[in-house]
Design a protein around this motif. Sequence first.
Motif, PDB file in Angstrom:
ATOM      1  N   GLN A  46       1.738  -9.250   5.617  1.00  7.80           N
ATOM      2  CA  GLN A  46       0.569  -8.769   5.717  1.00  7.80           C
ATOM      3  C   GLN A  46       0.311  -7.280   5.506  1.00  7.80           C
ATOM      4  O   GLN A  46       1.023  -6.326   5.909  1.00  7.80           O
ATOM      5  CB  GLN A  46      -0.217  -9.034   7.223  1.00  7.80           C
ATOM      6  N   TRP A  47      -0.766  -6.874   4.425  1.00  6.90           N
ATOM      7  CA  TRP A  47      -0.851  -5.499   4.167  1.00  6.90           C
ATOM      8  C   TRP A  47      -2.383  -5.163   4.659  1.00  6.90           C
ATOM      9  O   TRP A  47      -3.324  -5.771   4.174  1.00  6.90           O
ATOM     10  CB  TRP A  47      -0.638  -5.268   2.748  1.00  6.90           C
ATOM     11  N   VAL A  48      -2.578  -4.181   5.390  1.00  9.00           N
ATOM     12  CA  VAL A  48      -3.897  -3.688   5.992  1.00  9.00           C
ATOM     13  C   VAL A  48      -4.214  -2.423   5.209  1.00  9.00           C
ATOM     14  O   VAL A  48      -3.248  -1.612   5.534  1.00  9.00           O
ATOM     15  CB  VAL A  48      -3.841  -3.784   7.321  1.00  9.00           C
ATOM     16  N   ILE A  49      -5.336  -2.045   4.761  1.00  6.00           N
ATOM     17  CA  ILE A  49      -5.571  -1.003   4.058  1.00  6.00           C
ATOM     18  C   ILE A  49      -6.929  -0.441   4.293  1.00  6.00           C
ATOM     19  O   ILE A  49      -7.967  -1.244   4.425  1.00  6.00           O
ATOM     20  CB  ILE A  49      -5.478  -1.129   2.430  1.00  6.00           C
ATOM     21  N   GLU A  50      -6.956   0.806   4.834  1.00  6.62           N
ATOM     22  CA  GLU A  50      -8.295   1.493   5.107  1.00  6.62           C
ATOM     23  C   GLU A  50      -8.947   1.603   3.829  1.00  6.62           C
ATOM     24  O   GLU A  50      -8.345   2.076   2.768  1.00  6.62           O
ATOM     25  CB  GLU A  50      -7.963   2.882   5.494  1.00  6.62           C
ATOM     26  N   ASP A  51     -10.136   1.120   3.735  1.00 10.79           N
ATOM     27  CA  ASP A  51     -10.863   1.065   2.497  1.00 10.79           C
ATOM     28  C   ASP A  51     -11.575   2.356   2.179  1.00 10.79           C
ATOM     29  O   ASP A  51     -12.734   2.651   2.281  1.00 10.79           O
ATOM     30  CB  ASP A  51     -11.936  -0.075   2.623  1.00 10.79           C
ATOM     31  N   LYS A  52     -10.816   3.485   1.722  1.00 11.96           N
ATOM     32  CA  LYS A  52     -11.364   4.650   1.441  1.00 11.96           C
ATOM     33  C   LYS A  52     -10.462   5.333   0.269  1.00 11.96           C
ATOM     34  O   LYS A  52      -9.563   5.688   0.252  1.00 11.96           O
ATOM     35  CB  LYS A  52     -10.622   5.503   2.680  1.00 11.96           C
ATOM     36  N   PHE A  53     -11.391   5.144  -0.741  1.00  9.87           N
ATOM     37  CA  PHE A  53     -10.682   5.458  -2.206  1.00  9.87           C
ATOM     38  C   PHE A  53     -11.586   6.192  -2.931  1.00  9.87           C
ATOM     39  O   PHE A  53     -12.677   6.331  -2.670  1.00  9.87           O
ATOM     40  CB  PHE A  53     -10.654   4.230  -2.931  1.00  9.87           C
ATOM     41  N   PRO A  97      -8.423  -1.606  -6.886  1.00  9.20           N
ATOM     42  CA  PRO A  97      -7.798  -2.822  -7.234  1.00  9.20           C
ATOM     43  C   PRO A  97      -8.594  -3.786  -6.063  1.00  9.20           C
ATOM     44  O   PRO A  97      -8.745  -3.266  -5.158  1.00  9.20           O
ATOM     45  CB  PRO A  97      -6.447  -2.924  -7.120  1.00  9.20           C
ATOM     46  N   GLN A  98      -8.906  -4.999  -6.547  1.00  8.19           N
ATOM     47  CA  GLN A  98      -9.060  -6.114  -5.575  1.00  8.19           C
ATOM     48  C   GLN A  98      -7.963  -6.742  -4.724  1.00  8.19           C
ATOM     49  O   GLN A  98      -7.545  -7.959  -4.956  1.00  8.19           O
ATOM     50  CB  GLN A  98      -9.964  -7.135  -6.279  1.00  8.19           C
ATOM     51  N   TRP A  99      -7.251  -5.984  -4.041  1.00  7.31           N
ATOM     52  CA  TRP A  99      -5.945  -6.477  -3.251  1.00  7.31           C
ATOM     53  C   TRP A  99      -6.456  -7.653  -2.723  1.00  7.31           C
ATOM     54  O   TRP A  99      -5.632  -8.244  -1.883  1.00  7.31           O
ATOM     55  CB  TRP A  99      -5.431  -5.203  -2.681  1.00  7.31           C
ATOM     56  N   GLU A 100      -7.636  -7.835  -1.878  1.00  6.15           N
ATOM     57  CA  GLU A 100      -7.896  -8.849  -0.982  1.00  6.15           C
ATOM     58  C   GLU A 100      -7.621 -10.003  -1.543  1.00  6.15           C
ATOM     59  O   GLU A 100      -7.641 -11.186  -0.889  1.00  6.15           O
ATOM     60  CB  GLU A 100      -9.408  -8.668  -0.425  1.00  6.15           C
ATOM     61  N   GLU A 101      -7.969 -10.074  -2.833  1.00  6.79           N
ATOM     62  CA  GLU A 101      -7.736 -11.434  -3.683  1.00  6.79           C
ATOM     63  C   GLU A 101      -6.173 -11.722  -3.705  1.00  6.79           C
ATOM     64  O   GLU A 101      -5.994 -13.112  -3.853  1.00  6.79           O
ATOM     65  CB  GLU A 101      -8.120 -11.039  -5.176  1.00  6.79           C
ATOM     66  N   ALA A 102      -5.273 -10.796  -3.283  1.00 10.37           N
ATOM     67  CA  ALA A 102      -3.922 -11.392  -3.003  1.00 10.37           C
ATOM     68  C   ALA A 102      -3.698 -11.464  -1.503  1.00 10.37           C
ATOM     69  O   ALA A 102      -2.518 -11.716  -1.272  1.00 10.37           O
ATOM     70  CB  ALA A 102      -3.017 -10.278  -3.757  1.00 10.37           C
ATOM     71  N   GLY A 103      -4.623 -11.378  -0.684  1.00 12.90           N
ATOM     72  CA  GLY A 103      -4.441 -11.449   0.684  1.00 12.90           C
ATOM     73  C   GLY A 103      -4.412 -10.160   1.491  1.00 12.90           C
ATOM     74  O   GLY A 103      -4.301 -10.217   2.782  1.00 12.90           O
TER      75      GLY A 103
END
Length: 146
Positions: free
Chosen positions: A120-127, A132-138
């Motif tokens: 699992q990779w959790v990323i703060e949505d601050k760019f 990239p649409q990383w949520e498409e890969a989980g």
Amino acid sequence: DDTHPLVCHDLENPSSPKTPVGYIVEGLRRRMEKGKMPYTVLSCDNLPLNGKLTERVVLQFAERVGSDIGLRQWIEEYGAFPNTMVDRITPATTLEDIELVRQGYEIEDDWPVCAEDYTQWVIEDKFVQGRPQWEEAGALLVDDVE
């Protein structure tokens, strides 16, 4: 550690870095000089508040090598250092793991490191400028990783 030989090198020769922070700061400096927005500096490790830690180190370094051009202020105003969390367990090595590596890969290793399938990779949505649409890969994109 600003007494480490590689850090000393980068502080004295910022345009030819040898350390990760030196490369990050030099890359940001070049973007600033060309009038481009900075890139997002994204950590992929499990250090608590990794984005904040990286930002602090980068800003300190930028102050030391780019104070004459306002590099630190530019990074603070326009840069992004999202916090992240990676969850992947690597259990203790078993006899089965040793045999799997020996038979499957013909490698003699008494302590192979095998990870579980779950990740699992959790990323703060601050760019800075999209992402990239990383949520498409989980990956999970969230407002706050803290």
